[in-house]
Design a protein around this motif. Structure first.
Motif, PDB file in Angstrom:
ATOM      1  N   SER A 147       0.766  -1.213   0.510  1.00 55.25           N
ATOM      2  CA  SER A 147      -0.291  -0.088   0.158  1.00 55.25           C
ATOM      3  C   SER A 147       0.881   1.162   0.010  1.00 55.25           C
ATOM      4  O   SER A 147      -0.002   2.180  -0.284  1.00 55.25           O
ATOM      5  CB  SER A 147      -1.119  -0.288   1.119  1.00 55.25           C
ATOM      6  N   ILE A 148       1.914   1.355   0.258  1.00 54.28           N
ATOM      7  CA  ILE A 148       2.830   2.741   0.571  1.00 54.28           C
ATOM      8  C   ILE A 148       4.018   2.215  -0.170  1.00 54.28           C
ATOM      9  O   ILE A 148       4.811   3.153  -0.298  1.00 54.28           O
ATOM     10  CB  ILE A 148       3.663   2.290   1.982  1.00 54.28           C
ATOM     11  N   THR A 149       3.963   1.001  -1.170  1.00 52.54           N
ATOM     12  CA  THR A 149       5.003   1.062  -2.132  1.00 52.54           C
ATOM     13  C   THR A 149       4.734   0.920  -3.567  1.00 52.54           C
ATOM     14  O   THR A 149       4.589   0.537  -3.885  1.00 52.54           O
ATOM     15  CB  THR A 149       5.563  -0.339  -1.604  1.00 52.54           C
ATOM     16  N   ASP A 150       5.843   1.997  -4.043  1.00 53.42           N
ATOM     17  CA  ASP A 150       5.261   1.638  -6.105  1.00 53.42           C
ATOM     18  C   ASP A 150       6.906   0.258  -6.640  1.00 53.42           C
ATOM     19  O   ASP A 150       7.883   1.289  -6.547  1.00 53.42           O
ATOM     20  CB  ASP A 150       6.085   2.947  -6.525  1.00 53.42           C
ATOM     21  N   TYR A 151       6.194  -0.429  -7.087  1.00 52.62           N
ATOM     22  CA  TYR A 151       7.007  -1.619  -6.963  1.00 52.62           C
ATOM     23  C   TYR A 151       8.104  -1.230  -8.499  1.00 52.62           C
ATOM     24  O   TYR A 151       8.764  -2.219  -9.102  1.00 52.62           O
ATOM     25  CB  TYR A 151       6.450  -2.848  -7.545  1.00 52.62           C
ATOM     26  N   LYS A 152       7.724   0.046  -9.600  1.00 54.34           N
ATOM     27  CA  LYS A 152       8.314   0.243 -10.253  1.00 54.34           C
ATOM     28  C   LYS A 152       9.726   0.400  -9.912  1.00 54.34           C
ATOM     29  O   LYS A 152      10.800   0.655 -10.006  1.00 54.34           O
ATOM     30  CB  LYS A 152       7.564   1.367 -11.208  1.00 54.34           C
ATOM     31  N   LYS A 153      10.040   1.179  -8.351  1.00 53.44           N
ATOM     32  CA  LYS A 153      11.500   1.564  -7.524  1.00 53.44           C
ATOM     33  C   LYS A 153      11.603   0.598  -6.958  1.00 53.44           C
ATOM     34  O   LYS A 153      12.630   0.940  -7.077  1.00 53.44           O
ATOM     35  CB  LYS A 153      10.610   2.509  -7.211  1.00 53.44           C
ATOM     36  N   TYR A 154      10.863  -0.696  -7.152  1.00 51.08           N
ATOM     37  CA  TYR A 154      11.394  -1.692  -6.195  1.00 51.08           C
ATOM     38  C   TYR A 154      11.266  -3.146  -6.811  1.00 51.08           C
ATOM     39  O   TYR A 154       9.958  -3.702  -6.214  1.00 51.08           O
ATOM     40  CB  TYR A 154      11.247  -1.499  -4.612  1.00 51.08           C
TER      41      TYR A 154
END
Length: 481
Positions: A147-154
């Motif tokens: 909910s607090i993560t942009d998976y493009k960045k991780y």
């Protein structure tokens, strides 16, 4: 001899909707302080269930004093404080354990969840990732992290998420459900929209098995509210004599922008905060569904209708004042407040409301992909979403006709594309002057407990306008319902 109540007495009173009796029973427990050990946690839970947050904290303090000083009991104790909205207190209890480098993942999960709600997203992410190193099969931890993560960045986190999901047994439906929603969010972030829809659908299918939602019953309920609450019938209802003048109602479907607007308003110097207070539900828990559907009829039969509406306003004010002290306005964005709006409006005759709308397609998709749990069991299928939205729109149109200029209508898209102009309208409606700080709400705002936790701690943008267009199969099913 005064009766000494039991825990079962308290449970029965809550189930029967007898709030005053429940309060009396809680007071009895808190005065006597019987040695009931872990049952003090149940007392705290019952207090929260009826909006008695101060009593919940008192019960939690007794629990902490009675129980052995173990890690599990400390987390339970901190959890009560967090559930009452005092997240900082919960963190103060838990974070010293992190400094001791304890191996228990629940410590890091608690701290990560709390920091996410407070908007400390980097710190929250670090805590949650640490928890997953210890317990990679925790679906709720993955869901909170997603909910607090942009998976493009991780992108490395997506690989770990998929690897962990592969180890979850089919029989572990509750855990798999959390993983499905986490995977849906991750696939959406990286543009794998078909995979995202499949994951969200799988998670919703698990939840659908527990759904009690009946589209026909919901339609009848709205029909009854509209039929029984004509402008003439509402005009005959008594208005509360309350001096409480802090109430602002924020109406709109879930995922329509209520949390965003609430946080913007909370940044104003004359607004104390915004939350799903639940206060109108606690204040009217003695009413049955048919009473809500025909509140004018209920009041006609009441022996003291003026006293009845005064009681509702008094309890509402008591509940809200525990959450938000002081004299400034409080924005109430409780889910389904629209269905209690006639009661709210009579309880606070000077109160103003804002109704925020958003593209129906975007609302429908956003509701489907949000893990609302049991609070919105209509959100687990396209057809139920379509039915619920259709009747909610009918109800709001009716309230706009009945209450006129007490309710200001705005659009989410305008709030994103023309925020200052839209906020000036809202402020004027509430008798306030626009403050530029409202545009920087994400820098210093209160805790967020909704599924928008990751979104409202960032600057306003337009990236989510039209996002539903990526999910054609869902929209086709929704439109055909």
């Amino acid at each position: 001899m005064q009766k000494q109540y039991t825990l079962n007495d308290a449970l029965t009173a809550v189930r029967q909707g007898h709030r005053s009796e429940t309060v009396a029973i809680l007071n009895d427990f808190l005065e006597r302080k019987p040695k009931i050990g872990g049952d003090w946690l149940k007392i705290a839970g019952l207090a929260i269930r009826i909006g008695e947050l101060d009593k919940a904290k008192q019960a939690a303090d007794i629990y902490r004093a009675e129980m052995p000083q173990t890690l599990r009991h400390l987390i339970n104790y901190a959890g009560v404080y967090a559930e009452t909205g005092d997240i900082q207190r919960g963190l103060k209890l838990i974070e010293p354990l992190i400094k001791k480098e304890l191996d228990d993942p629940s410590v890091y999960h608690f701290a990560g969840t709390a920091q996410a709600q407070l908007g400390e997203l980097d710190r929250a992410r670090n805590y949650l990732i640490h928890a997953l190193r210890k317990m990679p099969q925790s679906g709720i931890t993955w869901f909170t992290l997603s909910s607090i993560t942009d998976y493009k960045k991780y992108p490395e986190l997506l690989n770990k998420l998929e690897q962990a999901f592969a180890t979850i047994p089919e029989a572990d439906a509750k855990n798999r459900q959390q993983f499905y929603y986490s995977l849906g969010k991750a696939y959406s972030d990286v543009g794998r929209f078909d995979d995202a829809y499949q994951a969200y659908s799988a998670g919703a299918a698990i939840m659908q098995q527990a759904s009690r939602f009946s589209a026909s019953a919901d339609e009848q309920f709205i029909n009854d509210i509209i039929a029984n609450h004509s402008a003439e019938a509402v005009a005959k209802l008594p208005q509360s004599r309350t001096s409480y003048n802090r109430a602002v109602a924020l109406l709109g479907l879930p995922r329509s922008g209520t949390t965003l607007l609430g946080q913007m308003l909370a940044a104003h110097s004359k607004v104390k905060g915004a939350a799903e207070t639940g206060a109108i539900g606690y204040a009217s828990m003695h009413l049955r569904n048919d009473n809500f559907a025909d509140f004018p009829g209920f009041m006609k039969q009441h022996g003291d209708p003026q006293g009845a509406i005064d009681h509702i306003s008094d309890v509402y004010a008591h509940v809200v004042n525990q959450q938000f002290s002081g004299a400034n306005l409080v924005v109430d964005k409780t889910i389904q407040l629209s269905r209690h709006f006639a009661i709210w409006a009579q309880a606070f005759p000077q109160g103003k409301a804002i109704y925020i709308q958003r593209s129906p397609e975007d609302v429908a998709w956003s509701c489907f992909k949000s893990n609302f749990r049991s609070r919105a069991d209509w959100s687990w299928s396209p057809s139920d979403i379509a039915s619920y939205m259709r009747h909610e729109e009918r109800l709001m149109k009716h309230w706009l006709d009945v209450f006129g200029d007490r309710v200001l209508s705005i659009r989410y898209e305008d709030l994103c594309q023309q925020p200052e102009q839209t906020l000036k309208q809202v402020c004027a409606h509430l008798g306030m002057t626009f403050e530029p700080n409202m545009l920087h709400f994400y820098k210093d705002n209160g805790p967020v407990f909704t599924s928008s936790v990751g979104q409202v701690h960032e600057p306003i943008h337009q990236k989510r306008i039209g996002l539903s267009a990526q999910y054609k199969d869902f929209l086709d099913a929704w439109r055909q319902s």
